[in-house]
Design a protein around this motif. Sequence first.
Motif, PDB file in Angstrom:
ATOM      1  N   ALA A 126       4.712 -20.840   9.528  1.00 10.35           N
ATOM      2  CA  ALA A 126       5.025 -20.013   8.360  1.00 10.35           C
ATOM      3  C   ALA A 126       6.501 -20.157   7.982  1.00 10.35           C
ATOM      4  O   ALA A 126       6.849 -20.173   6.792  1.00 10.35           O
ATOM      5  N   LYS A 127       7.372 -20.280   8.969  1.00  6.14           N
ATOM      6  CA  LYS A 127       8.796 -20.487   8.694  1.00  6.14           C
ATOM      7  C   LYS A 127       9.017 -21.838   8.013  1.00  6.14           C
ATOM      8  O   LYS A 127       9.841 -21.955   7.094  1.00  6.14           O
ATOM      9  N   VAL A 128       8.274 -22.867   8.474  1.00 11.36           N
ATOM     10  CA  VAL A 128       8.368 -24.179   7.834  1.00 11.36           C
ATOM     11  C   VAL A 128       7.964 -24.086   6.374  1.00 11.36           C
ATOM     12  O   VAL A 128       8.608 -24.656   5.482  1.00 11.36           O
ATOM     13  N   ILE A 129       6.896 -23.353   6.092  1.00 10.25           N
ATOM     14  CA  ILE A 129       6.413 -23.203   4.719  1.00 10.25           C
ATOM     15  C   ILE A 129       7.462 -22.503   3.862  1.00 10.25           C
ATOM     16  O   ILE A 129       7.699 -22.879   2.704  1.00 10.25           O
ATOM     17  N   LEU A 130       8.136 -21.504   4.406  1.00 10.25           N
ATOM     18  CA  LEU A 130       9.181 -20.802   3.659  1.00 10.25           C
ATOM     19  C   LEU A 130      10.331 -21.746   3.321  1.00 10.25           C
ATOM     20  O   LEU A 130      10.829 -21.764   2.187  1.00 10.25           O
ATOM     21  N   VAL A 131      10.752 -22.543   4.301  1.00 12.61           N
ATOM     22  CA  VAL A 131      11.836 -23.500   4.063  1.00 12.61           C
ATOM     23  C   VAL A 131      11.439 -24.489   2.972  1.00 12.61           C
ATOM     24  O   VAL A 131      12.220 -24.787   2.051  1.00 12.61           O
ATOM     25  N   PHE A 132      10.211 -25.001   3.038  1.00 13.42           N
ATOM     26  CA  PHE A 132       9.751 -25.965   2.049  1.00 13.42           C
ATOM     27  C   PHE A 132       9.655 -25.331   0.667  1.00 13.42           C
ATOM     28  O   PHE A 132       9.906 -25.995  -0.335  1.00 13.42           O
ATOM     29  N   HIS A 133       9.261 -24.084   0.602  1.00 17.01           N
ATOM     30  CA  HIS A 133       9.178 -23.409  -0.693  1.00 17.01           C
ATOM     31  C   HIS A 133      10.556 -23.339  -1.330  1.00 17.01           C
ATOM     32  O   HIS A 133      10.712 -23.597  -2.544  1.00 17.01           O
ATOM     33  N   ILE A 134      11.567 -23.015  -0.553  1.00 16.47           N
ATOM     34  CA  ILE A 134      12.933 -22.916  -1.091  1.00 16.47           C
ATOM     35  C   ILE A 134      13.441 -24.296  -1.508  1.00 16.47           C
ATOM     36  O   ILE A 134      13.952 -24.476  -2.625  1.00 16.47           O
ATOM     37  N   VAL A 135      13.297 -25.284  -0.614  1.00 16.57           N
ATOM     38  CA  VAL A 135      13.765 -26.643  -0.909  1.00 16.57           C
ATOM     39  C   VAL A 135      13.049 -27.200  -2.134  1.00 16.57           C
ATOM     40  O   VAL A 135      13.672 -27.806  -3.028  1.00 16.57           O
ATOM     41  N   GLY A 136      11.733 -27.004  -2.205  1.00 21.02           N
ATOM     42  CA  GLY A 136      10.956 -27.517  -3.324  1.00 21.02           C
ATOM     43  C   GLY A 136      11.299 -26.841  -4.632  1.00 21.02           C
ATOM     44  O   GLY A 136      11.413 -27.495  -5.675  1.00 21.02           O
ATOM     45  N   THR A 137      11.481 -25.513  -4.608  1.00 19.13           N
ATOM     46  CA  THR A 137      11.782 -24.777  -5.839  1.00 19.13           C
ATOM     47  C   THR A 137      13.137 -25.188  -6.399  1.00 19.13           C
ATOM     48  O   THR A 137      13.301 -25.337  -7.622  1.00 19.13           O
ATOM     49  N   VAL A 138      14.127 -25.386  -5.528  1.00 19.96           N
ATOM     50  CA  VAL A 138      15.445 -25.834  -5.990  1.00 19.96           C
ATOM     51  C   VAL A 138      15.325 -27.175  -6.712  1.00 19.96           C
ATOM     52  O   VAL A 138      15.888 -27.371  -7.804  1.00 19.96           O
ATOM     53  N   MET A 139      14.566 -28.108  -6.123  1.00 19.35           N
ATOM     54  CA  MET A 139      14.409 -29.412  -6.763  1.00 19.35           C
ATOM     55  C   MET A 139      13.604 -29.297  -8.045  1.00 19.35           C
ATOM     56  O   MET A 139      13.887 -29.983  -9.034  1.00 19.35           O
ATOM     57  N   GLU A 140      12.599 -28.414  -8.069  1.00 17.06           N
ATOM     58  CA  GLU A 140      11.796 -28.223  -9.268  1.00 17.06           C
ATOM     59  C   GLU A 140      12.647 -27.710 -10.434  1.00 17.06           C
ATOM     60  O   GLU A 140      12.494 -28.168 -11.574  1.00 17.06           O
ATOM     61  N   VAL A 141      13.521 -26.758 -10.179  1.00 20.12           N
ATOM     62  CA  VAL A 141      14.376 -26.204 -11.229  1.00 20.12           C
ATOM     63  C   VAL A 141      15.231 -27.315 -11.839  1.00 20.12           C
ATOM     64  O   VAL A 141      15.363 -27.421 -13.067  1.00 20.12           O
ATOM     65  N   PHE A 142      15.791 -28.157 -10.989  1.00 16.72           N
ATOM     66  CA  PHE A 142      16.633 -29.235 -11.501  1.00 16.72           C
ATOM     67  C   PHE A 142      15.806 -30.268 -12.254  1.00 16.72           C
ATOM     68  O   PHE A 142      16.178 -30.708 -13.345  1.00 16.72           O
ATOM     69  N   LYS A 143      14.670 -30.678 -11.689  1.00 21.77           N
ATOM     70  CA  LYS A 143      13.874 -31.743 -12.293  1.00 21.77           C
ATOM     71  C   LYS A 143      13.280 -31.323 -13.638  1.00 21.77           C
ATOM     72  O   LYS A 143      13.221 -32.125 -14.582  1.00 21.77           O
ATOM     73  N   THR A 144      12.835 -30.093 -13.738  1.00 23.06           N
ATOM     74  CA  THR A 144      12.287 -29.648 -15.027  1.00 23.06           C
ATOM     75  C   THR A 144      13.383 -29.539 -16.076  1.00 23.06           C
ATOM     76  O   THR A 144      13.164 -29.852 -17.250  1.00 23.06           O
ATOM     77  N   SER A 145      14.575 -29.118 -15.673  1.00 19.30           N
ATOM     78  CA  SER A 145      15.688 -29.056 -16.628  1.00 19.30           C
ATOM     79  C   SER A 145      16.104 -30.447 -17.088  1.00 19.30           C
ATOM     80  O   SER A 145      16.607 -30.617 -18.208  1.00 19.30           O
ATOM     81  N   ALA A 146      15.875 -31.460 -16.227  1.00 17.00           N
ATOM     82  CA  ALA A 146      16.191 -32.844 -16.585  1.00 17.00           C
ATOM     83  C   ALA A 146      15.063 -33.519 -17.348  1.00 17.00           C
ATOM     84  O   ALA A 146      15.204 -34.675 -17.755  1.00 17.00           O
ATOM     85  N   GLY A 147      13.930 -32.835 -17.514  1.00 18.36           N
ATOM     86  CA  GLY A 147      12.814 -33.382 -18.274  1.00 18.36           C
ATOM     87  C   GLY A 147      11.910 -34.305 -17.503  1.00 18.36           C
ATOM     88  O   GLY A 147      11.112 -35.037 -18.106  1.00 18.36           O
ATOM     89  N   SER A 148      11.988 -34.284 -16.165  1.00 15.75           N
ATOM     90  CA  SER A 148      11.137 -35.181 -15.372  1.00 15.75           C
ATOM     91  C   SER A 148       9.667 -34.804 -15.485  1.00 15.75           C
ATOM     92  O   SER A 148       8.789 -35.670 -15.487  1.00 15.75           O
ATOM     93  N   TRP A 149       9.368 -33.507 -15.547  1.00 12.53           N
ATOM     94  CA  TRP A 149       8.010 -33.007 -15.776  1.00 12.53           C
ATOM     95  C   TRP A 149       8.104 -31.585 -16.301  1.00 12.53           C
ATOM     96  O   TRP A 149       9.188 -30.980 -16.293  1.00 12.53           O
ATOM     97  N   ILE A 150       7.006 -31.058 -16.766  1.00  9.93           N
ATOM     98  CA  ILE A 150       7.008 -29.716 -17.347  1.00  9.93           C
ATOM     99  C   ILE A 150       5.826 -28.914 -16.811  1.00  9.93           C
ATOM    100  O   ILE A 150       4.843 -29.478 -16.317  1.00  9.93           O
ATOM    101  N   TYR A 151       5.933 -27.589 -16.953  1.00  9.81           N
ATOM    102  CA  TYR A 151       4.827 -26.667 -16.692  1.00  9.81           C
ATOM    103  C   TYR A 151       4.446 -26.060 -18.041  1.00  9.81           C
ATOM    104  O   TYR A 151       5.196 -25.255 -18.600  1.00  9.81           O
ATOM    105  N   PRO A 152       3.307 -26.464 -18.580  1.00 12.93           N
ATOM    106  CA  PRO A 152       2.999 -26.143 -19.978  1.00 12.93           C
ATOM    107  C   PRO A 152       2.559 -24.716 -20.242  1.00 12.93           C
ATOM    108  O   PRO A 152       2.428 -24.323 -21.409  1.00 12.93           O
ATOM    109  N   GLU A 153       2.313 -23.910 -19.219  1.00 12.58           N
ATOM    110  CA  GLU A 153       1.794 -22.563 -19.426  1.00 12.58           C
ATOM    111  C   GLU A 153       2.868 -21.520 -19.125  1.00 12.58           C
ATOM    112  O   GLU A 153       3.840 -21.784 -18.412  1.00 12.58           O
ATOM    113  N   GLU A 154       2.659 -20.326 -19.646  1.00 10.47           N
ATOM    114  CA  GLU A 154       3.596 -19.223 -19.433  1.00 10.47           C
ATOM    115  C   GLU A 154       3.309 -18.531 -18.097  1.00 10.47           C
ATOM    116  O   GLU A 154       2.201 -18.617 -17.560  1.00 10.47           O
ATOM    117  N   SER A 155       4.321 -17.833 -17.592  1.00  8.85           N
ATOM    118  CA  SER A 155       4.135 -17.064 -16.355  1.00  8.85           C
ATOM    119  C   SER A 155       5.242 -16.031 -16.241  1.00  8.85           C
ATOM    120  O   SER A 155       6.295 -16.150 -16.876  1.00  8.85           O
TER     121      SER A 155
END
Length: 325
Positions: A126-155
């Motif tokens: 569970a600790k590994v999953i938490l670390v991966f969630h943080i690492v992945g979310t940080v990269m996702e924020v940067f990559k989406t801002s750079a236009g690498s991919w998008i999330y087309p729905e609202e949340s």
Amino acid sequence: MGTRSGQRRRRRFRHRRSVRLPHCHRGRARLRRFTSVEAAIDAAAHRVLDRLPANGISAAAIEFLVFGLKQGWACLFGGAMLGLILVTRFLWPDHAALARYDFLFLAALAIQLAMLLFRLETTAEAKVILVFHIVGTVMEVFKTSAGSWIYPEESFFRVGGVPLFSGFMYAAVGSYLARIGRIFDMRYSNYPPLWTTVVLCAAIYGNFFAHHFIVDLRYGLFAATVLLYWRTVVHYRVFRFRHRMPLLVGFLLVALFIWFAENVGTWSRAWLYPDQADGWTPVSIAKLGSWFLLMIISFVLVSLVHRPRPLEAEEQDGSTVCRSA
């Protein structure tokens, strides 16, 4: 005479105890790598499968069957998430009060809590999953801002343009690697020094960001990965036997599996690449290289929690199955 006879009996008892207890201790050590639920499943499997022949086609079929079942068990979290992505693609109402992405986020949290509550994963995992969630979310924020991919729905549960369920997709990879190492009792020969793998991991993670501003160093990172792990072999126990595989081959196979899963995710419109905006097309095979490098990050982060064990330590820590006489 009575005293000498009693002494002989005590010596025989001590001898039997010194022989048998270490053997059973090794069996208990093997079971300690399982959760309580897994230990019960393992015991039930042995009661059934141990009656079958240990050689020939039957033995090979048992190994193949158990290998598939263990792989499925290791993918429990990732498989559940991918299944929910597919189901909601077809069944989620367009104007539901709860957004699809928010449901996926809350469902991921519920799955994690259930896996811990029902002892389907360990606290360390569970600790590994938490670390991966943080690492992945940080990269996702940067990559989406750079236009690498998008999330087309609202949340509602999101950071910038990134719904929080997306971090669990990276966490699913970490969950799989943490669980598979334990379930298959993986050991390694010729494993590189841990600090060198950490340096490689940091360089790969940095390149995921830096290549937007400077030259992409991925080919050099591929070469460094091959040089570092070229001699490393992973030894894994399926049921009765240990098998072996070059670790680089294992990285590639898992990366290929993730690439297939990503095709399912983009087809279900959980996220989209720019060339998929006007209609779905398969994810470029070039992305396999990115997932291969991500595998290195994932594997190294897991190795900081579950340190790679050498093959030579198997007899020392007691991984041999305990069998009653």
